[in-house]
Design a protein around this motif. Structure first.
Motif, PDB file in Angstrom:
ATOM      1  N   ASN A  29      57.367  12.257  41.880  1.00  0.00           N
ATOM      2  CA  ASN A  29      56.862  12.723  43.076  1.00  0.00           C
ATOM      3  C   ASN A  29      58.030  13.357  43.652  1.00  0.00           C
ATOM      4  O   ASN A  29      57.824  13.899  44.955  1.00  0.00           O
ATOM      5  CB  ASN A  29      56.605  11.266  43.793  1.00  0.00           C
ATOM      6  N   ALA A  30      59.250  13.303  43.293  1.00  0.00           N
ATOM      7  CA  ALA A  30      60.582  14.167  43.816  1.00  0.00           C
ATOM      8  C   ALA A  30      60.461  15.421  43.253  1.00  0.00           C
ATOM      9  O   ALA A  30      61.193  16.282  43.772  1.00  0.00           O
ATOM     10  CB  ALA A  30      61.561  13.253  43.473  1.00  0.00           C
ATOM     11  N   GLN A  31      59.499  15.813  42.335  1.00  0.00           N
ATOM     12  CA  GLN A  31      59.420  17.066  41.851  1.00  0.00           C
ATOM     13  C   GLN A  31      59.021  18.146  42.956  1.00  0.00           C
ATOM     14  O   GLN A  31      57.782  17.706  43.659  1.00  0.00           O
ATOM     15  CB  GLN A  31      58.614  17.219  40.630  1.00  0.00           C
ATOM     16  N   THR A  32      59.422  19.362  42.622  1.00  0.00           N
ATOM     17  CA  THR A  32      58.902  20.371  43.661  1.00  0.00           C
ATOM     18  C   THR A  32      57.857  21.157  43.005  1.00  0.00           C
ATOM     19  O   THR A  32      57.727  21.044  41.821  1.00  0.00           O
ATOM     20  CB  THR A  32      60.076  21.325  44.311  1.00  0.00           C
ATOM     21  N   ASP A  33      57.110  21.824  43.923  1.00  0.00           N
ATOM     22  CA  ASP A  33      56.211  22.983  43.173  1.00  0.00           C
ATOM     23  C   ASP A  33      56.739  23.840  42.251  1.00  0.00           C
ATOM     24  O   ASP A  33      56.020  24.153  41.302  1.00  0.00           O
ATOM     25  CB  ASP A  33      55.226  23.628  44.252  1.00  0.00           C
ATOM     26  N   LYS A  34      57.730  24.429  42.601  1.00  0.00           N
ATOM     27  CA  LYS A  34      58.488  25.290  41.724  1.00  0.00           C
ATOM     28  C   LYS A  34      59.591  24.472  40.898  1.00  0.00           C
ATOM     29  O   LYS A  34      60.609  24.018  41.328  1.00  0.00           O
ATOM     30  CB  LYS A  34      59.100  26.267  42.662  1.00  0.00           C
ATOM     31  N   MET A  35      59.434  24.802  39.503  1.00  0.00           N
ATOM     32  CA  MET A  35      60.243  23.879  38.674  1.00  0.00           C
ATOM     33  C   MET A  35      61.107  25.007  38.261  1.00  0.00           C
ATOM     34  O   MET A  35      61.220  26.087  37.799  1.00  0.00           O
ATOM     35  CB  MET A  35      59.661  23.437  37.399  1.00  0.00           C
ATOM     36  N   GLU A  36      62.595  24.500  38.378  1.00  0.00           N
ATOM     37  CA  GLU A  36      63.685  25.387  37.985  1.00  0.00           C
ATOM     38  C   GLU A  36      63.801  25.279  36.442  1.00  0.00           C
ATOM     39  O   GLU A  36      63.335  24.141  35.774  1.00  0.00           O
ATOM     40  CB  GLU A  36      64.883  24.818  38.481  1.00  0.00           C
ATOM     41  N   SER A  37      64.463  26.236  36.005  1.00  0.00           N
ATOM     42  CA  SER A  37      64.680  26.214  34.454  1.00  0.00           C
ATOM     43  C   SER A  37      65.765  25.041  34.134  1.00  0.00           C
ATOM     44  O   SER A  37      66.823  24.809  34.470  1.00  0.00           O
ATOM     45  CB  SER A  37      65.285  27.406  33.745  1.00  0.00           C
ATOM     46  N   PRO A  38      65.388  24.231  32.888  1.00  0.00           N
ATOM     47  CA  PRO A  38      66.154  22.860  32.931  1.00  0.00           C
ATOM     48  C   PRO A  38      67.299  23.396  31.834  1.00  0.00           C
ATOM     49  O   PRO A  38      67.279  24.391  31.039  1.00  0.00           O
ATOM     50  CB  PRO A  38      65.154  22.048  31.960  1.00  0.00           C
ATOM     51  N   THR A  39      68.278  22.413  32.049  1.00  0.00           N
ATOM     52  CA  THR A  39      69.491  22.988  31.169  1.00  0.00           C
ATOM     53  C   THR A  39      69.318  21.968  30.057  1.00  0.00           C
ATOM     54  O   THR A  39      69.552  20.684  30.243  1.00  0.00           O
ATOM     55  CB  THR A  39      70.749  22.633  31.845  1.00  0.00           C
ATOM     56  N   ILE A  40      69.216  22.567  28.744  1.00  0.00           N
ATOM     57  CA  ILE A  40      69.136  21.746  27.612  1.00  0.00           C
ATOM     58  C   ILE A  40      70.207  21.761  26.810  1.00  0.00           C
ATOM     59  O   ILE A  40      71.063  22.947  26.630  1.00  0.00           O
ATOM     60  CB  ILE A  40      67.912  22.208  26.837  1.00  0.00           C
ATOM     61  N   ALA A  41      70.847  20.571  26.151  1.00  0.00           N
ATOM     62  CA  ALA A  41      71.907  20.448  25.124  1.00  0.00           C
ATOM     63  C   ALA A  41      71.294  19.691  23.810  1.00  0.00           C
ATOM     64  O   ALA A  41      70.331  19.207  23.952  1.00  0.00           O
ATOM     65  CB  ALA A  41      72.868  19.886  25.737  1.00  0.00           C
ATOM     66  N   VAL A  42      71.937  19.891  22.857  1.00  0.00           N
ATOM     67  CA  VAL A  42      71.418  19.371  21.695  1.00  0.00           C
ATOM     68  C   VAL A  42      72.765  18.382  21.056  1.00  0.00           C
ATOM     69  O   VAL A  42      74.029  18.999  21.021  1.00  0.00           O
ATOM     70  CB  VAL A  42      71.075  20.415  20.503  1.00  0.00           C
ATOM     71  N   ILE A  43      72.332  17.289  20.130  1.00  0.00           N
ATOM     72  CA  ILE A  43      73.379  16.628  19.744  1.00  0.00           C
ATOM     73  C   ILE A  43      73.173  16.279  18.369  1.00  0.00           C
ATOM     74  O   ILE A  43      72.146  15.787  18.213  1.00  0.00           O
ATOM     75  CB  ILE A  43      73.821  15.309  20.576  1.00  0.00           C
ATOM     76  N   ASP A  44      73.836  16.487  17.493  1.00  0.00           N
ATOM     77  CA  ASP A  44      73.988  16.128  16.065  1.00  0.00           C
ATOM     78  C   ASP A  44      74.123  14.422  15.756  1.00  0.00           C
ATOM     79  O   ASP A  44      75.322  14.259  15.477  1.00  0.00           O
ATOM     80  CB  ASP A  44      74.455  17.075  14.926  1.00  0.00           C
ATOM     81  N   MET A  45      73.409  13.567  15.896  1.00  0.00           N
ATOM     82  CA  MET A  45      73.550  12.209  15.938  1.00  0.00           C
ATOM     83  C   MET A  45      74.024  12.065  14.268  1.00  0.00           C
ATOM     84  O   MET A  45      74.883  10.907  14.027  1.00  0.00           O
ATOM     85  CB  MET A  45      72.461  11.329  16.361  1.00  0.00           C
ATOM     86  N   ASN A 149      78.623  16.537  33.890  1.00  0.00           N
ATOM     87  CA  ASN A 149      79.705  17.441  34.222  1.00  0.00           C
ATOM     88  C   ASN A 149      79.236  18.874  34.028  1.00  0.00           C
ATOM     89  O   ASN A 149      79.717  19.819  34.634  1.00  0.00           O
ATOM     90  CB  ASN A 149      80.884  17.300  33.315  1.00  0.00           C
ATOM     91  N   ARG A 150      78.329  19.066  32.994  1.00  0.00           N
ATOM     92  CA  ARG A 150      77.646  20.421  32.664  1.00  0.00           C
ATOM     93  C   ARG A 150      76.421  20.688  33.412  1.00  0.00           C
ATOM     94  O   ARG A 150      76.038  21.770  33.040  1.00  0.00           O
ATOM     95  CB  ARG A 150      77.710  20.675  31.163  1.00  0.00           C
ATOM     96  N   GLY A 151      76.029  19.805  34.081  1.00  0.00           N
ATOM     97  CA  GLY A 151      74.670  19.984  34.852  1.00  0.00           C
ATOM     98  C   GLY A 151      73.451  20.064  33.646  1.00  0.00           C
ATOM     99  O   GLY A 151      72.606  20.832  33.855  1.00  0.00           O
ATOM    100  N   ILE A 152      73.460  19.132  32.945  1.00  0.00           N
ATOM    101  CA  ILE A 152      72.703  19.273  31.727  1.00  0.00           C
ATOM    102  C   ILE A 152      71.381  18.197  32.154  1.00  0.00           C
ATOM    103  O   ILE A 152      71.718  17.473  32.689  1.00  0.00           O
ATOM    104  CB  ILE A 152      73.122  18.720  30.221  1.00  0.00           C
ATOM    105  N   ASP A 153      70.236  18.702  32.177  1.00  0.00           N
ATOM    106  CA  ASP A 153      68.934  17.990  32.399  1.00  0.00           C
ATOM    107  C   ASP A 153      68.490  17.170  31.367  1.00  0.00           C
ATOM    108  O   ASP A 153      67.740  16.139  31.496  1.00  0.00           O
ATOM    109  CB  ASP A 153      67.890  19.030  32.781  1.00  0.00           C
ATOM    110  N   LEU A 154      68.698  17.707  30.177  1.00  0.00           N
ATOM    111  CA  LEU A 154      67.813  17.071  28.816  1.00  0.00           C
ATOM    112  C   LEU A 154      68.819  17.415  27.817  1.00  0.00           C
ATOM    113  O   LEU A 154      69.330  18.216  27.407  1.00  0.00           O
ATOM    114  CB  LEU A 154      66.722  17.869  28.524  1.00  0.00           C
ATOM    115  N   VAL A 155      68.923  16.245  26.858  1.00  0.00           N
ATOM    116  CA  VAL A 155      69.845  16.162  25.523  1.00  0.00           C
ATOM    117  C   VAL A 155      68.731  16.063  24.519  1.00  0.00           C
ATOM    118  O   VAL A 155      68.124  14.723  24.439  1.00  0.00           O
ATOM    119  CB  VAL A 155      70.733  15.359  25.487  1.00  0.00           C
TER     120      VAL A 155
END
Length: 192
Positions: A29-45, A149-155
């Motif tokens: 419910n907090a999302q807007t109609d226009k979605m910004e591009s998410p910042t994605i990172a990857v981690i090698d567990m 710190n890096r503004g990452i939305d998804l890992v």
């Protein structure tokens, strides 16, 4: 045995990271109609679990305990074999009832040793799991900090990604911070 732990670690770490990501996600419910591009990172567990100083320390301590226990177990097995051989020699001189009674006592000792082996194995596995969870909790904090710190939305875990640009990887940063903060865990303090 270590391959099994590595698979378990990877799965547990992935779940822990999903929990961190879920904690930072925006409610629907907090999302807007226009979605910004998410910042994605990857981690090698897998790399982190393989190269982490704390995980290596845990593995060495567990392996040492397993080795010590194996020595103790070998001595007990030799004692039981000797007792079985002695009983076999006494078979001709003991009455049937006396032999049967001694045989039952020996079988009880064997059963007790087998239960002890199973209990010890379970305790070592549980201790290993508790120690690894501590590493994963610290790693989750570190990943959360890096995200902030890096503004990452998804890992995402590297195993869930086909190809990734090296600039999107946070594995080395997370591993370095983890090794700085957590060099070892005393597994003996986590045992039952």
């Amino acid at each position: 045995m270590m391959a099994r732990y590595t698979r378990i670690l990877t799965m547990l770490a992935a779940f822990a990271l999903m929990a961190v990501v879920a904690a930072h996600s925006v409610p629907a419910n907090a999302q807007t109609d226009k979605m910004e591009s998410p910042t994605i990172a990857v981690i090698d567990m897998q790399k982190i679990m393989r190269e982490s100083t704390a995980v290596r320390s845990i593995q060495q301590q567990i392996e040492k305990q397993r080795s010590d226990y194996q020595e103790e177990l070998s001595k007990k097995e030799q004692e039981l074999r000797a007792a079985d051989e002695e009983l076999a020699r006494q078979r001709t001189i003991l009455s049937s009832d006396a032999f049967k009674k001694k045989r039952q006592q020996l079988e009880q000792r064997v059963g007790k040793l087998q239960r002890n082996i199973q209990t010890r194995k379970q305790n070592l596995d549980q201790t290993y799991g508790r120690a690894i969870r501590q590493v994963q909790q610290e790693l989750a904090k570190i990943v959360s900090e890096v995200m902030k710190n890096r503004g990452i939305d998804l890992v995402l875990t590297k195993t869930s990604v086909f190809l990734v640009h090296k600039d999107m990887e946070i594995t080395d940063v997370a591993l370095t911070r983890l090794n700085d903060r957590l060099t070892s865990i005393d597994v003996s303090s986590l045992q039952n």
